[in-house]
Write an enzyme that holds these catalytic residues in place. Structure first.
Site, PDB file in Angstrom:
ATOM      1  N   ASP A  32       0.865  -1.318   0.062  1.00  0.00           N
ATOM      2  CA  ASP A  32       0.201   0.063   0.018  1.00  0.00           C
ATOM      3  C   ASP A  32       0.916   1.397   0.091  1.00  0.00           C
ATOM      4  OD1 ASP A  32      -2.827  -0.883   0.065  1.00  0.00           O
ATOM      5  OD2 ASP A  32      -2.435  -1.757   1.930  1.00  0.00           O
ATOM      6  N   MET A  34       1.162   5.140  -0.091  1.00  0.00           N
ATOM      7  CA  MET A  34       0.143   6.240   0.151  1.00  0.00           C
ATOM      8  C   MET A  34       1.086   7.447   0.128  1.00  0.00           C
ATOM      9  SD  MET A  34      -2.163   4.820   2.825  1.00  0.00           S
ATOM     10  CE  MET A  34      -2.993   3.019   2.927  1.00  0.00           C
ATOM     11  N   GLY A 140      -5.545   0.807   7.418  1.00  0.00           N
ATOM     12  CA  GLY A 140      -6.089  -0.577   7.771  1.00  0.00           C
ATOM     13  C   GLY A 140      -6.794  -0.565   8.912  1.00  0.00           C
ATOM     14  N   GLY A 172     -10.102  -4.431   2.006  1.00  0.00           N
ATOM     15  CA  GLY A 172     -10.505  -3.453   3.117  1.00  0.00           C
ATOM     16  C   GLY A 172     -11.401  -4.334   3.883  1.00  0.00           C
ATOM     17  N   SER A 194      -4.863  -6.418   8.526  1.00  0.00           N
ATOM     18  CA  SER A 194      -5.001  -6.556  10.004  1.00  0.00           C
ATOM     19  C   SER A 194      -5.309  -7.969  10.181  1.00  0.00           C
ATOM     20  CB  SER A 194      -5.989  -5.631  10.734  1.00  0.00           C
ATOM     21  OG  SER A 194      -7.095  -5.426  10.037  1.00  0.00           O
TER      22      SER A 194
HETATM   23  C1  DX5 Z   1      -6.446   0.769   2.821  1.00  0.00           C
HETATM   24  C2  DX5 Z   1      -5.588  -0.190   2.025  1.00  0.00           C
HETATM   25  C3  DX5 Z   1      -5.700  -1.796   2.363  1.00  0.00           C
HETATM   26  C4  DX5 Z   1      -5.315  -1.851   3.794  1.00  0.00           C
HETATM   27  C5  DX5 Z   1      -6.177  -3.464   4.330  1.00  0.00           C
HETATM   28  O1  DX5 Z   1      -6.196   1.828   2.174  1.00  0.00           O
HETATM   29  O2  DX5 Z   1      -5.679  -0.350   0.562  1.00  0.00           O
HETATM   30  O3  DX5 Z   1      -4.868  -2.642   1.621  1.00  0.00           O
HETATM   31  O4  DX5 Z   1      -3.997  -2.253   4.022  1.00  0.00           O
HETATM   32  O5  DX5 Z   1      -6.177  -3.386   5.665  1.00  0.00           O
HETATM   33  P1  DX5 Z   1      -7.309  -4.134   6.330  1.00  0.00           P
HETATM   34  O6  DX5 Z   1      -7.322  -5.563   6.014  1.00  0.00           O
HETATM   35  O7  DX5 Z   1      -6.865  -4.143   7.828  1.00  0.00           O
HETATM   36  O8  DX5 Z   1      -8.653  -3.562   6.100  1.00  0.00           O
HETATM   37 ZN    ZN Z   2      -4.559  -1.524  -0.497  1.00  0.00          ZN
END
Ligand code: DX5
Ligand code: ZN
Length: 215
Positions: A32, A34, A140, A172, A194
């Site tokens: 990810d 960002m 996450g 997500g 997570s």
């Molecule tokens: C959110 C990310 C996801 C995130 C998912 O912006 O794109 O990839 O890591 O995390 P979980 O599985 O905890 O929702």
């Molecule tokens: Zn992602």
């Protein structure tokens, strides 16, 4: 049917060890990226992908939540990304598709929870991965947005009708409750942060998710 742990929920100071804990049980690593602009969080970039590349054979699935993917695609390709996934909300993605292909990367396109499925339909023939965001991107550990499943079902139907090779990925809030719903709607790849790295045994968590999603 693939599992993609999101390293966003891993211990960044232990990244290679964290990856080693899941590598026997998963197909992809979800990275990810960002930028603090497209989403209100700042994470990691191509230098981290470059460090991971010699440490794992897993497919590196780079999710670019950034305003300027055009400026950074070359860096991700050089770093060893297997695919980059860009957001349709940024505008016409086709020039970037071409750049990714020229680098030998697979092509991913993604849409936010509030973006209509229609926005990605014109590109289905040109991409390898369609990623459905089932949370608002940025962090996450958020709760799954179940309305997104309607879009996954619509995509599954269209992809099957047209015999397209695009893989459907969902990202997500995927956990033991939501993974079976996403799989039943037609997702091929489940991203989980997570629910995998937030547990004491990430490899076992990945195995459980797979067994529950695709019994
Ligand atoms: C959110 C990310 C996801 C995130 C998912 O912006 O794109 O990839 O890591 O995390 P979980 O599985 O905890 O929702
Ligand atoms: Zn992602």
């Amino acid at each position: 049917m693939k599992i993609a742990p999101s390293i966003l929920s891993a211990d960044f100071a232990e990244l290679a060890n964290e990856v080693a804990r899941v590598s026997a049980d998963v197909e992809l690593l979800h990275v990810d990226v960002m930028d603090g602009h497209f989403v209100p969080n700042l994470t990691i970039g191509a230098p981290v992908v470059a460090c991971l590349r010699p440490r794992t054979d897993l497919y590196l699935d780079c999710h670019l939540m950034i305003d300027n993917p055009a400026d950074l695609l070359d860096d991700f390709a050089k770093a060893g990304a297997d695919s980059c996934t860009i957001h349709v909300e940024l505008g016409d993605p086709r020039p970037l598709f071409e750049r990714m292909r020229a680098h030998g990367m697979r092509v991913g396109l993604t849409l936010n929870p509030e973006t209509a499925f229609d926005a990605v339909v014109p590109y289905l023939e040109e991409i390898d991965i369609l990623l459905f965001m089932s949370v608002h991107p940025g962090f996450g550990g958020q709760a799954f947005i179940p309305e997104v499943l309607d879009k996954v079902r619509a995509a599954r139907q269209l992809v099957d009708e047209r015999s397209l090779s695009v893989e459907l990925e969902i990202d997500g809030g995927i956990n033991e409750e939501t993974a079976p719903l996403a799989a039943a709607a037609g997702a091929d790849i489940l991203v989980a942060g997570s629910a995998i790295f937030g547990t004491a045994d990430p490899g076992a968590a990945a195995r459980r998710l797979r067994a529950i999603a695709w019994p």
